[in-house]
Scaffold this active site. Structure first.
Site, PDB file in Angstrom:
ATOM      1  N   CYS A  73      -1.347   3.910  -6.217  1.00 48.64           N
ATOM      2  CA  CYS A  73      -1.735   3.291  -5.328  1.00 48.64           C
ATOM      3  C   CYS A  73      -2.115   1.737  -5.780  1.00 48.64           C
ATOM      4  O   CYS A  73      -2.475   1.724  -6.787  1.00 48.64           O
ATOM      5  CB  CYS A  73      -3.467   4.518  -4.979  1.00 48.64           C
ATOM      6  SG  CYS A  73      -4.414   2.721  -4.691  1.00 48.64           S
TER       7      CYS A  73
ATOM      8  N   CYS B 144       0.528  -1.070   0.259  1.00 43.79           N
ATOM      9  CA  CYS B 144      -0.051   0.146  -0.057  1.00 43.79           C
ATOM     10  C   CYS B 144       0.754   1.273   0.262  1.00 43.79           C
ATOM     11  O   CYS B 144       1.835   1.391   0.910  1.00 43.79           O
ATOM     12  CB  CYS B 144      -1.142   0.120   0.369  1.00 43.79           C
ATOM     13  SG  CYS B 144      -1.940   1.847   1.726  1.00 43.79           S
TER      14      CYS B 144
END
Ligand code: DGL
Length: 265
Positions: free
Chosen positions: A189, A75
């Protein structure tokens, strides 16, 4: 080390599966526990303090419960904020996921790169540092695209992607000064590569998409070189925070990737 000691992949949701897919290419036999913090999703709209506390706390508990040989924070938001802190408090090696600005800078021909991330990621000093180290002579146009996180979560659950959400990302980047010259897009992302086909349609074939998944997978394989890994007999595990109903709709995506049914953390 116990040969069944897993690699723990952690994300706020299903985005880290893009790292998992790349990891399976290089280490198909590695036992993996994938942890999705669905109770905390989305991270992008949270403050730095909230994200740091949440990620460090959860990873501490998960490290104790699962005894992983390595943790990958799959992440960008969590990594750009909490990677240093997590490394300080855990003894297990921790690999982060940070925006792929370096490869994008090597790839661009026009010198103009678009970077799409969460609101929290694009404001991080970590990203400023990557820009000044690797892309100081390029134009880097950053935008936050929180709606893409929800779109990626929905797509993996078999739902249709709203084309307006994708078009909005394209239009906002194109409208920025110099935006028409973007030839390279950093998907900053881990959720966004799940939408790479939709993004390719909106941006056209002349715009290359870059993300960190392959690089991270290679890095993990390198760190684990020489370690014996159990030949996968049991399915990999997919655990979620919050109610198990949060994983409803993911059954096909999980089964296709060799996971057993979702479990509650
Ligand atoms: N997958 C996460 C990332 O790479 C963020 C999604 C979220 O907002 O929780 O940044």
């Amino acid at each position: 080390m116990d040969t069944s000691s897993p690699i723990l992949l952690f994300d706020s949701g299903v985005g880290g599966l893009t790292v998992y897919d790349a990891l399976r290419e290089v280490l198909p036999q590695a036992p993996v526990i994938y942890a999705a913090d669905l109770a905390g999703l989305p991270y992008g709209s949270k403050t730095e303090a909230q994200i740091a506390a949440r990620v460090a706390g959860l990873l501490g508990r998960m490290a104790e419960r699962f005894r992983p040989r390595l943790i990958c924070i799959a992440c960008n938001t969590a990594s750009t904020i909490a990677l240093g802190m997590v490394r300080e408090v855990l003894e297990v090696p921790v690999v982060g996921t940070v925006p792929a600005i370096k490869p994008a800078a090597a790839l661009t021909r026009t010198g103009t790169i678009g970077l799409v991330g969460t609101e929290a990621t694009i404001r991080q000093r970590y990203v400023d540092d990557l820009q000044s180290r690797f892309a100081a002579d390029k134009r880097l146009l950053r935008i936050a695209a929180p709606a893409l996180v929800g779109a990626a979560e929905a797509k993996l659950r078999g739902e249709a992607v709203d084309p307006a959400v994708i078009a909005d990302v394209h239009d906002r980047l194109a409208a920025m000064p110099g935006g028409a010259a973007i030839d390279t897009l950093v998907l900053a992302c881990t959720h966004f590569p799940l939408l790479s086909e939709e993004l390719a349609e909106a941006f056209g074939p002349q715009v290359a998409q870059v993300d960190g998944a392959q690089g991270i997978a290679r890095r993990i394989a390198h760190l684990l070189e020489g370690q014996s890994l159990a030949i996968a007999g049991a399915p990999n595990r997919f655990v979620v925070t919050g109610p198990l109903s949060g994983a409803a709709g993911l059954e096909a995506a999980l089964a296709a990737r060799g996971f057993g049914p979702a479990e509650a953390f």
